[in-house]
Design an enzyme around this catalytic site. Structure first.
Site, PDB file in Angstrom:
ATOM      1  N   ASN A  33       2.745 -10.114   1.899  1.00 13.31           N
ATOM      2  CA  ASN A  33       3.201 -10.236   0.510  1.00 13.31           C
ATOM      3  C   ASN A  33       2.792 -11.527  -0.189  1.00 13.31           C
ATOM      4  OD1 ASN A  33       4.497  -7.726   0.560  1.00 13.31           O
ATOM      5  ND2 ASN A  33       6.365  -8.598   1.424  1.00 13.31           N
ATOM      6  N   HIS A  62       4.824  -1.862  -0.930  1.00 12.38           N
ATOM      7  CA  HIS A  62       5.391  -2.864  -0.028  1.00 12.38           C
ATOM      8  C   HIS A  62       6.915  -2.873  -0.083  1.00 12.38           C
ATOM      9  CE1 HIS A  62       1.605  -5.497   0.783  1.00 12.38           C
ATOM     10  NE2 HIS A  62       1.295  -4.214   0.673  1.00 12.38           N
ATOM     11  N   HIS A  96      -6.480   2.283  -3.313  1.00 10.56           N
ATOM     12  CA  HIS A  96      -7.459   1.193  -3.168  1.00 10.56           C
ATOM     13  C   HIS A  96      -8.656   1.386  -4.089  1.00 10.56           C
ATOM     14  CE1 HIS A  96      -6.006  -0.212   1.092  1.00 10.56           C
ATOM     15  NE2 HIS A  96      -5.162  -0.497   0.119  1.00 10.56           N
ATOM     16  N   ARG A 119       0.919  -1.755  -5.657  1.00 12.46           N
ATOM     17  CA  ARG A 119       0.983  -2.371  -4.321  1.00 12.46           C
ATOM     18  C   ARG A 119       2.395  -2.887  -4.047  1.00 12.46           C
ATOM     19  NH1 ARG A 119      -1.259  -7.876  -2.426  1.00 12.46           N
ATOM     20  NH2 ARG A 119      -1.355  -7.640  -0.165  1.00 12.46           N
TER      21      ARG A 119
END
Length: 327
Positions: free
Chosen positions: A93, A65, A191, A61
């Site tokens: 975040n 990001h 996910h 993740r």
């Protein structure tokens, strides 16, 4: 005069070629400058990941990001200053984890080869290696990224797809990163591991239309009832965490896609993938194929994402400490 002009063009062409080749990522970029770099990262992960297998999801993740804001330049690792709110404090975040893990790897690399290995490359390699360590797919990680010196909270908010995204928003934000609908569906497959805080989807349960008590009709009613009764008992629950792929949230498998077709994707952005005929078709194709085929296709999309808009050559810097720019 004409000959001199041609010679100048040839020389310019040579320099342009040199600049373009120098400024590209490559496999084993640190082979000469820090030959043990990738092994140090891999050994550290293999030593510690079994004590913290849940770290694979936060690290991949973090990679997403980071890459969605200014390219994969470790801008997500920078701390805020008195005059600037960094990406770290942007809403997308606030639930990121793994910063200390990256810092510990960086310390080992600085001890081995001071000022050589970028924080951006550490994120990219650590994300891949942790996913492999829990039995997930592998992908090629060419290296040579350099670290950015700018990190703005506003840019993270503007560029990272929120869990409340509809299809149009997802398509736009992925296209901004050079990623197409196939990449969107495949990368959403990450996910299949990890957890989420209730705050990322509670509005689907309690306040979907902005009126308290309304529920997202796209969410399976039985699943929603279970979430309300056992997990997220109020709209304002910012503490409870929920498995994104119930039953196999530590296994990189296809069940995420199976759940999407059962209307049990946790986020609005998950459910949105079933609202477009092209992405729905891609989901069905993935489910008809083998797990290995999914791994192969996921790897291609990861390789595409981590090479987009990176800083190489003389751009950026190699940070001594990942949380601050060099003085």
């Amino acid at each position: 005069m004409g000959g001199l002009g041609y010679f100048g063009i040839v020389i310019f062409g040579i320099f342009a070629y040199m600049a373009s080749t120098e400024a590209q990522l490559q496999m084993n970029f640190y082979a000469k400058s820090c030959p043990k770099a990738e092994k140090i990262i891999l050994d550290f992960i293999n030593k510690h990941i079994h004590n913290a297998p849940s770290l694979a999801a936060p690290l991949i993740r973090m990679n997403f990001h980071d890459c969605f804001v200014r390219g994969c330049d470790a801008s997500v690792l920078l701390n805020s200053t008195s005059s600037n709110q960094a990406e770290k404090v942007a809403p997308p975040n606030l639930t990121l984890r793994g910063f200390d893990f990256i810092d510990r790897i960086k310390s080992l690399l600085e001890a081995e080869c001071p000022g050589v290995v970028s924080c951006a490359d550490i994120i990219a390699l650590a994300a891949r290696d942790t996913v492999v360590a829990i039995g997930g797919p592998s992908w090629r990680v060419p290296t040579g990224r350099r670290d950015g010196t700018i990190s703005r909270s506003s840019e993270a908010l503007a560029n990272i797809p929120p869990p409340t995204s509809n299809f149009t928003n997802l398509q736009r934000l992925f296209a901004n990163q050079g990623l197409d609908l196939k990449d969107l569906v495949l990368l959403s497959g990450a996910h299949t591991i990890g957890v989420s805080h209730c705050s990322s989807f509670a509005s689907r349960l309690y306040n979907f239309t902005g009126v308290l008590g309304t529920q997202d009709p796209a969410l399976d009613s039985e699943y929603a009832a279970n979430l309300k009764a056992r997990k997220c008992r109020s709209l304002n629950d910012n503490v409870t965490i929920v498995e994104m792929d119930p039953g196999s949230f530590r296994t990189f498998d296809l069940s995420y896609y199976t759940l999407l077709l059962k209307r049990r994707g946790l986020f609005q952005s998950d459910a949105a993938l079933t609202t477009n005929s092209n992405t729905l078709s891609l989901i069905n194709q993935i489910l008809k194929g083998s797990l290995q085929n999914f791994y192969t296709e996921f790897a291609k999309s990861m390789e595409k994402m981590i090479q987009n808009n990176v800083k190489t050559g003389s751009s950026g810097e190699i940070r001594k400490h990942c949380a601050v720019v060099n003085s």
